[in-house]
Design a protein around this motif. Structure first.
Motif, PDB file in Angstrom:
ATOM      1  N   ASP A 195       0.851  -1.189   0.000  1.00 17.93           N
ATOM      2  CA  ASP A 195       0.000   0.000   0.000  1.00 17.93           C
ATOM      3  C   ASP A 195       0.888   1.240   0.000  1.00 17.93           C
ATOM      4  N   PRO A 196       0.703   2.169  -0.952  1.00 15.69           N
ATOM      5  CA  PRO A 196       1.562   3.358  -1.058  1.00 15.69           C
ATOM      6  C   PRO A 196       1.597   4.235   0.190  1.00 15.69           C
ATOM      7  N   LYS A 197       0.617   4.075   1.086  1.00 13.80           N
ATOM      8  CA  LYS A 197       0.611   4.930   2.276  1.00 13.80           C
ATOM      9  C   LYS A 197       1.755   4.597   3.227  1.00 13.80           C
ATOM     10  N   TRP A 198       2.337   3.413   3.069  1.00 17.41           N
ATOM     11  CA  TRP A 198       3.451   3.030   3.930  1.00 17.41           C
ATOM     12  C   TRP A 198       4.776   3.436   3.291  1.00 17.41           C
ATOM     13  N   ARG A 199       5.491   4.342   3.913  1.00 16.53           N
ATOM     14  CA  ARG A 199       6.754   4.800   3.337  1.00 16.53           C
ATOM     15  C   ARG A 199       7.822   3.726   3.417  1.00 16.53           C
ATOM     16  N   LEU A 200       7.671   2.770   4.339  1.00 16.81           N
ATOM     17  CA  LEU A 200       8.660   1.705   4.459  1.00 16.81           C
ATOM     18  C   LEU A 200       8.106   0.349   4.025  1.00 16.81           C
ATOM     19  N   GLY A 201       7.071   0.395   3.216  1.00 11.70           N
ATOM     20  CA  GLY A 201       6.536  -0.858   2.695  1.00 11.70           C
ATOM     21  C   GLY A 201       7.573  -1.594   1.857  1.00 11.70           C
ATOM     22  N   ALA A 202       8.307  -0.849   1.036  1.00 14.36           N
ATOM     23  CA  ALA A 202       9.343  -1.473   0.205  1.00 14.36           C
ATOM     24  C   ALA A 202      10.457  -2.049   1.067  1.00 14.36           C
ATOM     25  N   TYR A 203      10.740  -1.385   2.175  1.00 11.23           N
ATOM     26  CA  TYR A 203      11.748  -1.886   3.127  1.00 11.23           C
ATOM     27  C   TYR A 203      11.340  -3.269   3.630  1.00 11.23           C
ATOM     28  N   VAL A 204      10.067  -3.399   3.987  1.00 12.13           N
ATOM     29  CA  VAL A 204       9.562  -4.664   4.508  1.00 12.13           C
ATOM     30  C   VAL A 204       9.652  -5.765   3.456  1.00 12.13           C
ATOM     31  N   VAL A 205       9.192  -5.462   2.254  1.00  8.61           N
ATOM     32  CA  VAL A 205       9.198  -6.469   1.186  1.00  8.61           C
ATOM     33  C   VAL A 205      10.626  -6.871   0.838  1.00  8.61           C
ATOM     34  N   LEU A 206      11.511  -5.902   0.681  1.00 14.74           N
ATOM     35  CA  LEU A 206      12.900  -6.206   0.335  1.00 14.74           C
ATOM     36  C   LEU A 206      13.571  -7.033   1.428  1.00 14.74           C
ATOM     37  N   SER A 207      13.377  -6.653   2.688  1.00 11.62           N
ATOM     38  CA  SER A 207      14.015  -7.372   3.787  1.00 11.62           C
ATOM     39  C   SER A 207      13.520  -8.808   3.880  1.00 11.62           C
ATOM     40  N   LEU A 208      12.217  -8.991   3.723  1.00 11.39           N
ATOM     41  CA  LEU A 208      11.651 -10.330   3.822  1.00 11.39           C
ATOM     42  C   LEU A 208      12.095 -11.221   2.666  1.00 11.39           C
ATOM     43  N   MET A 209      12.232 -10.626   1.479  1.00  8.25           N
ATOM     44  CA  MET A 209      12.517 -11.429   0.288  1.00  8.25           C
ATOM     45  C   MET A 209      14.003 -11.537  -0.061  1.00  8.25           C
ATOM     46  N   SER A 210      14.856 -10.855   0.687  1.00  7.30           N
ATOM     47  CA  SER A 210      16.295 -10.955   0.403  1.00  7.30           C
ATOM     48  C   SER A 210      17.096 -11.388   1.620  1.00  7.30           C
ATOM     49  N   GLY A 211      16.505 -11.258   2.813  1.00  6.42           N
ATOM     50  CA  GLY A 211      17.199 -11.683   4.013  1.00  6.42           C
ATOM     51  C   GLY A 211      18.297 -10.746   4.476  1.00  6.42           C
ATOM     52  N   ILE A 212      18.327  -9.506   3.974  1.00  4.82           N
ATOM     53  CA  ILE A 212      19.389  -8.591   4.404  1.00  4.82           C
ATOM     54  C   ILE A 212      19.134  -8.133   5.843  1.00  4.82           C
ATOM     55  N   ARG A 213      20.189  -7.779   6.518  1.00  3.78           N
ATOM     56  CA  ARG A 213      20.088  -7.311   7.903  1.00  3.78           C
ATOM     57  C   ARG A 213      19.458  -5.918   7.919  1.00  3.78           C
ATOM     58  N   VAL A 260      11.233  -6.250  -7.045  1.00  2.00           N
ATOM     59  CA  VAL A 260      11.602  -5.284  -8.091  1.00  2.00           C
ATOM     60  C   VAL A 260      10.461  -4.307  -8.346  1.00  2.00           C
ATOM     61  N   ALA A 261       9.245  -4.826  -8.465  1.00  3.78           N
ATOM     62  CA  ALA A 261       8.079  -3.981  -8.728  1.00  3.78           C
ATOM     63  C   ALA A 261       7.831  -3.022  -7.565  1.00  3.78           C
ATOM     64  N   VAL A 262       7.965  -3.506  -6.337  1.00  2.94           N
ATOM     65  CA  VAL A 262       7.742  -2.658  -5.159  1.00  2.94           C
ATOM     66  C   VAL A 262       8.803  -1.567  -5.074  1.00  2.94           C
ATOM     67  N   LEU A 263      10.060  -1.912  -5.355  1.00  2.00           N
ATOM     68  CA  LEU A 263      11.139  -0.925  -5.320  1.00  2.00           C
ATOM     69  C   LEU A 263      10.972   0.134  -6.408  1.00  2.00           C
ATOM     70  N   ALA A 264      10.502  -0.268  -7.579  1.00  2.00           N
ATOM     71  CA  ALA A 264      10.278   0.692  -8.664  1.00  2.00           C
ATOM     72  C   ALA A 264       9.203   1.706  -8.260  1.00  2.00           C
ATOM     73  N   ALA A 265       8.138   1.224  -7.655  1.00  2.36           N
ATOM     74  CA  ALA A 265       7.071   2.122  -7.183  1.00  2.36           C
ATOM     75  C   ALA A 265       7.583   3.031  -6.073  1.00  2.36           C
ATOM     76  N   HIS A 266       8.402   2.480  -5.218  1.00  2.00           N
ATOM     77  CA  HIS A 266       8.977   3.257  -4.115  1.00  2.00           C
ATOM     78  C   HIS A 266       9.891   4.362  -4.647  1.00  2.00           C
ATOM     79  N   LYS A 267      10.660   4.044  -5.673  1.00  2.00           N
ATOM     80  CA  LYS A 267      11.566   5.028  -6.263  1.00  2.00           C
ATOM     81  C   LYS A 267      10.787   6.192  -6.863  1.00  2.00           C
TER      82      LYS A 267
END
Length: 388
Positions: A195-213, A260-267
């Protein structure tokens, strides 16, 4: 009561005078005159002559060791000196953590104690009180801050012994073990986070799907991401000097198409924010930042993350690091071998992976982005709609 009794004694090679003053006694040692012609003296006060003499003997001992004893230099001043001068080059997050410990634990309890009077009992009691309600990590950080602060005072000849270094910190309260989201929970979270209202939505998706710290995610820059090739490069972390935890933590990770799609929207959303603030924008090139480009700290990320988990119906007990635990758990469920998981999460060896994530791993026999695409879908499909 004015001055009455007066006696002269020798302490080592120094002549001292002890005289009655007020309700007690004062002792003074003359050190001659300074370059400015002002007389230099060491003075100590106590209720009895014996106590004054003992203090003068201690002062002479410090003087001969080269210790510039400041009788009123307190633990609070010592710790604040370290926070000001001893953490140069450390991350902002490290400074905030230690400042919080000083403000909430050390200074309220022993801050007024003169550094020269600080003893092992003071330190042991302080750490024991903290251990009754705080985690072992907080206890150890408090001890570490005291040891390092006094060590700096030692280097500046303000104290002769580091009493904090003589103390072994106790164990604190056992913290809540890290958990991982189930596939169903992770799927709900991914949907809500988009949901675009979350400024850190992409953070959540990226962290969950890549396992980065979490400390790695906060330091990611757009120059580290190639959305066309679906790759993110982990090159730094929110740690001392910006280094990653280990050399192997510097790694390139392929991204699932959902990320990728979430990060593009976030950008695109961030570009709009940049235009909106104009000259107030802080150019840090960060993927995840405030609306003016300023860096985020761990507390701010945690607060936003819990808003998203609440919106997903998961409650607010979750913390960002558990996205990494979830990544490991989901890969293990998909029969990805521990060697491959260790590479993806940036561990130096499988022993670390097996120790830290032993409850998430299953003994089995394949890569990160492909598996995440399998789990969550690649396009318009709802994450989690495919069977695991």
């Amino acid at each position: 009561m004015g001055k009455g009794y007066m006696a002269k004694i020798l302490i080592g090679r120094y002549e001292a005078t002890i005289y009655r003053e007020g309700d007690g006694y004062t002792g003074a040692i003359s050190l001659g005159f300074g370059p400015d012609g002002v007389r230099k003296r060491i003075k100590r006060k106590a209720r009895t002559k014996r106590e004054v003499k003992d203090k003068l003997i201690e002062a002479v001992g410090d003087l001969e060791k080269g210790i510039k004893t400041e009788t009123n230099h307190t633990v609070a001043q010592c710790v604040n000196d370290f926070l000001t001068y001893g953490l140069k080059g450390k991350s902002d997050n490290t400074l905030k953590v230690y400042t919080s410990i000083a403000k909430n634990h050390i200074i309220p309890r022993i801050g007024r104690v003169r550094l020269k009077d600080l003893n092992v009992d003071h330190v042991e009691k302080l750490l024991q009180v903290i251990a009754e309600t705080k985690s072992t990590e907080t206890v150890r950080r408090t001890h570490n801050l005291l040891v390092r602060s006094i060590r700096m005072a030692e280097r500046r000849d303000r104290v002769g012994r580091n009493v904090a270094a003589l103390v072994d910190p106790p164990e604190g309260v056992a913290g809540r073990p890290s958990s991982s989201l189930s596939l169903d929970q992770a799927a709900k979270l991914v949907v809500v986070a988009q949901d675009p209202k979350w400024r850190l939505g992409a953070y959540v998706v990226l962290s969950l799907m890549s396992g980065i710290r979490t400390e790695e995610a906060r330091m990611l820059r757009w120059t580290d991401v190639d959305l066309e090739k679906a790759v993110v490069y982990v090159l730094r972390a929110d740690r001392h000097r910006g280094d990653t935890k280990t050399k192997k933590s510097r790694r390139g990770l392929s991204l699932p198409q959902v990320a990728v799609a979430v990060l593009a929207a976030h950008k695109a959303q961030q570009a709009g924010e940049r235009l909106a603030v104009g000259e107030l924008w802080q150019e840090n090139d960060l993927l995840f930042c405030h609306r003016d480009g300023a860096a985020l700290d761990a507390h701010q990320v945690r607060a936003e993350f819990r808003k998203i988990t609440r919106a997903a119906g998961l409650g607010d007990r979750w913390v960002p690091r558990e996205l990494r635990h979830t990544f490991v758990s989901l890969l293990s469920d998909q029969n990805v071998p521990v060697e491959r998981i260790a590479d993806l999460v940036g561990h130096a060896n499988t022993r670390t992976t097996e120790t830290v994530y032993r409850h998430r791993l299953r003994p089995v026999i394949t890569g990160g982005a492909e598996v995440m695409d399998t789990i969550f879908g690649t396009g318009s499909e709802t994450p989690g709609s495919k069977s695991a």
